[in-house]
Design a protein around this motif. Structure first.
Motif, short mmCIF file in Angstrom:
data_model
loop_
_atom_site.label_atom_id
_atom_site.label_comp_id
_atom_site.label_asym_id
_atom_site.label_seq_id
_atom_site.Cartn_x
_atom_site.Cartn_y
_atom_site.Cartn_z
N ASP A 108 34.24 18.18 7.77
CA ASP A 108 34.22 18.03 6.31
C ASP A 108 35.59 17.61 5.79
O ASP A 108 35.69 16.79 4.86
CB ASP A 108 33.80 19.35 5.65
CG ASP A 108 32.33 19.68 5.92
OD1 ASP A 108 31.59 18.76 6.30
OD2 ASP A 108 31.95 20.85 5.75
N THR A 109 36.64 18.17 6.38
CA THR A 109 37.99 17.80 5.95
C THR A 109 38.29 16.34 6.25
O THR A 109 38.88 15.62 5.42
CB THR A 109 39.03 18.69 6.66
OG1 THR A 109 38.75 20.07 6.35
CG2 THR A 109 40.44 18.36 6.20
N LEU A 112 36.34 14.20 3.75
CA LEU A 112 36.95 14.24 2.42
C LEU A 112 38.26 13.43 2.40
O LEU A 112 38.53 12.69 1.45
CB LEU A 112 37.23 15.69 2.02
CG LEU A 112 37.80 15.92 0.62
CD1 LEU A 112 36.85 15.39 -0.43
CD2 LEU A 112 38.08 17.40 0.38
N MET A 348 31.57 10.52 -5.52
CA MET A 348 31.26 11.22 -4.27
C MET A 348 32.27 12.33 -4.01
O MET A 348 31.91 13.42 -3.54
CB MET A 348 31.25 10.22 -3.12
CG MET A 348 30.11 9.22 -3.17
SD MET A 348 30.27 7.90 -1.93
CE MET A 348 30.09 8.86 -0.43
N ILE A 349 33.54 12.07 -4.32
CA ILE A 349 34.57 13.10 -4.16
C ILE A 349 34.35 14.23 -5.14
O ILE A 349 34.49 15.41 -4.80
CB ILE A 349 35.96 12.48 -4.35
CG1 ILE A 349 36.27 11.50 -3.21
CG2 ILE A 349 37.04 13.56 -4.42
CD1 ILE A 349 37.56 10.73 -3.39
N GLN A 351 31.67 15.39 -6.23
CA GLN A 351 30.59 16.27 -5.78
C GLN A 351 31.04 17.22 -4.68
O GLN A 351 30.35 18.19 -4.38
CB GLN A 351 29.42 15.42 -5.28
CG GLN A 351 28.70 14.66 -6.38
CD GLN A 351 27.56 13.80 -5.85
OE1 GLN A 351 27.48 13.49 -4.66
NE2 GLN A 351 26.66 13.40 -6.73
N ARG A 352 32.20 16.96 -4.06
CA ARG A 352 32.67 17.78 -2.95
C ARG A 352 33.80 18.72 -3.34
O ARG A 352 34.04 19.71 -2.63
CB ARG A 352 33.15 16.88 -1.80
CG ARG A 352 32.04 16.10 -1.11
CD ARG A 352 32.61 15.09 -0.13
NE ARG A 352 31.57 14.45 0.65
CZ ARG A 352 31.19 14.83 1.86
NH1 ARG A 352 31.80 15.85 2.43
NH2 ARG A 352 30.22 14.21 2.50
N VAL A 353 34.53 18.41 -4.39
CA VAL A 353 35.69 19.22 -4.77
C VAL A 353 35.56 19.67 -6.21
O VAL A 353 34.68 19.21 -6.95
CB VAL A 353 37.01 18.42 -4.57
CG1 VAL A 353 37.17 17.99 -3.13
CG2 VAL A 353 37.06 17.22 -5.51
N HIS A 358 40.00 17.11 -8.20
CA HIS A 358 39.76 15.69 -8.47
C HIS A 358 40.79 15.14 -9.45
O HIS A 358 41.28 14.01 -9.30
CB HIS A 358 38.35 15.52 -9.05
CG HIS A 358 37.93 14.11 -9.21
ND1 HIS A 358 38.20 13.37 -10.34
CD2 HIS A 358 37.24 13.27 -8.38
CE1 HIS A 358 37.71 12.15 -10.21
NE2 HIS A 358 37.13 12.06 -9.03
#
Length: 410
Positions: A108-109, A112, A348-349, A351-353, A358
């Motif tokens: 995942d890292t 990202l 997309m970022i 949605q992950r952070v 962000h």
């Protein structure tokens, strides 16, 4: 079944004969044998039996009633989750079970990090190609329409070939999205107008004023009053932008006010999305919303572009203007592809952070774009101009860190 903290060693052999397992003290029971489980060495998970069997001992250290032998019957009531603060979880887990979460976290890292790299890379190339086109082709409305047209084509392609879920849009949703599309058009149009008038680095320095407009508009229309820390972080932003503007070699008022208008419209979009899009439909995630806004923006701006600038992107017009047709077309296409790609990756970022992460990443991205554009175009930058830009960006970073601080309630 719950996960376990106990792993069985593969060197332990199981006897075929049933053995009596003594029950431990009621205060501590390290291993609880489920009444409905059977150990199967061929499988990692236990199997359920139609007729549950439970094992009990013939002695009890705590004075509980004595039971002996193998007894067939209903399962006993579940034991408490913890005994004296110790959680007991008895199920079989491989010895390497702890390695999977670490591997997944590492994956995942890496994903990202790759997304952040693409976000910055696409943004850098968008600004470079866009500036190269606008420098020789002074028609920002047409350039903006081309970017929306390419984005519309990409969205349509993804929906037709099921590369991304095609949403079901209602008329009410389109009405709610329309104001967002209008300010989206204006925000990108004003940005292109500024890029055509001043240096890329100066445009992005002015765009560092976005937090100021966000705070003012949120207070006016949403009633969100800023904390003292947020207000304090705005001071270096305003001071740094003012210092950079006074010493900017490419400064002109058209480019300055276009960038300021871009800040106003972009932050208006964020406020409108909070005010009118409070209830998010299941099919309306951030990427889908951006895709719909892109399509609507194209249909909104295309007639205005023809009315304001005419049809001035044909090969005959470019040749008459003594421009390299192939070069203009390729750079316009690349700029449009990068424009759509970096915004897609940005969502997309997001949605992950967290929004704070962000926002910090966006601040770093602006620094990277300013530095690379200065190096690529060899823009003249004085020490005072660099200082003003640095102060403004430091204020943006500070704002991104303190805007989540809630005021203390009495």
């Amino acid at each position: 079944m719950q996960s376990t903290a106990i792993s069985f060693s593969p060197s332990i052999s199981l006897s075929k004969k049933p053995i009596s397992v003594p029950t431990c003290s009621s205060k501590f029971n390290p291993i609880s044998l489920s009444s409905s489980l059977r150990f199967n060495p061929l499988h990692s998970s236990p199997k359920f039996l139609k007729s549950p069997i439970r094992c009990s001992s013939d002695s009890s250290a705590s004075g509980n009633p004595i039971r002996s032998g193998w007894i067939s019957g209903p399962p006993p009531p579940p034991e408490p989750e913890s005994v004296d603060g110790v959680k007991v979880r008895a199920t079989s887990v491989p010895e390497t079970a702890g390695e999977k979460p670490e591997g997944k976290a590492l994956g995942d890292t890496l994903v990202l990090g790759s997304l952040f790299g693409l976000w910055y890379l696409f943004n850098i190339y968008f600004n470079i190609y866009n500036k190269q086109v606008l420098k020789v082709y002074p028609y920002p409305v047409t350039v903006t329409v081309i970017q929306f047209a390419v984005g519309t084509a990409l969205v349509t392609f993804m929906w037709l070939f099921n590369l991304y879920k095609r949403p079901k849009i209602t008329g009410g949703q389109l009405v709610a999205i329309l104001p967002l599309a209008v300010v989206h058009v204006l925000g990108n149009l004003f940005t292109n107008m500024s890029l055509g008038k001043v240096a890329v680095s100066f445009t992005h320095t002015i765009k560092a004023m976005e937090p100021f407009f966000s705070v003012v508009l949120s207070a006016m229309f949403l009633g969100e009053m800023p904390t003292i820390w947020v207000v304090a972080s705005l001071l270096p932003i305003a001071g740094g932008v003012g210092l950079a503007s006074m010493t900017e070699a490419s400064f002109n008022w058209a480019g300055f006010w276009s960038a300021m208008a871009s800040n106003l419209t972009n932050q208006s979009r964020n406020v409108l999305s909070k005010k009118f899009m409070v209830k998010k439909e299941e099919s309306m995630d951030n990427i889908t919303l951006f895709s719909i806004i892109t399509i609507m923006s194209f249909f909104l701006l295309a007639p205005a572009a023809i009315f304001m600038e005419g049809v001035k992107f044909t090969p005959s017009f470019l040749q008459a203007a003594e421009l390299n047709v192939k070069q203009i077309y390729i750079r316009s296409l690349l700029a449009a592809l990068c424009f759509h790609a970096y915004q897609q990756v940005s969502y997309m970022i997001l949605q992950r952070v967290s929004p704070v992460t962000h926002s910090v990443g966006n601040c770093v991205k602006r620094v990277v774009v300013i530095v690379t554009s200065v190096l690529f175009f060899r823009s003249p930058v004085s020490p005072i101009n660099s200082l003003g830009t640095g102060i403004a960006l430091a204020g943006v970073f500070l704002y991104s860190r303190v805007k989540g601080i809630k005021p203390k309630t009495a």
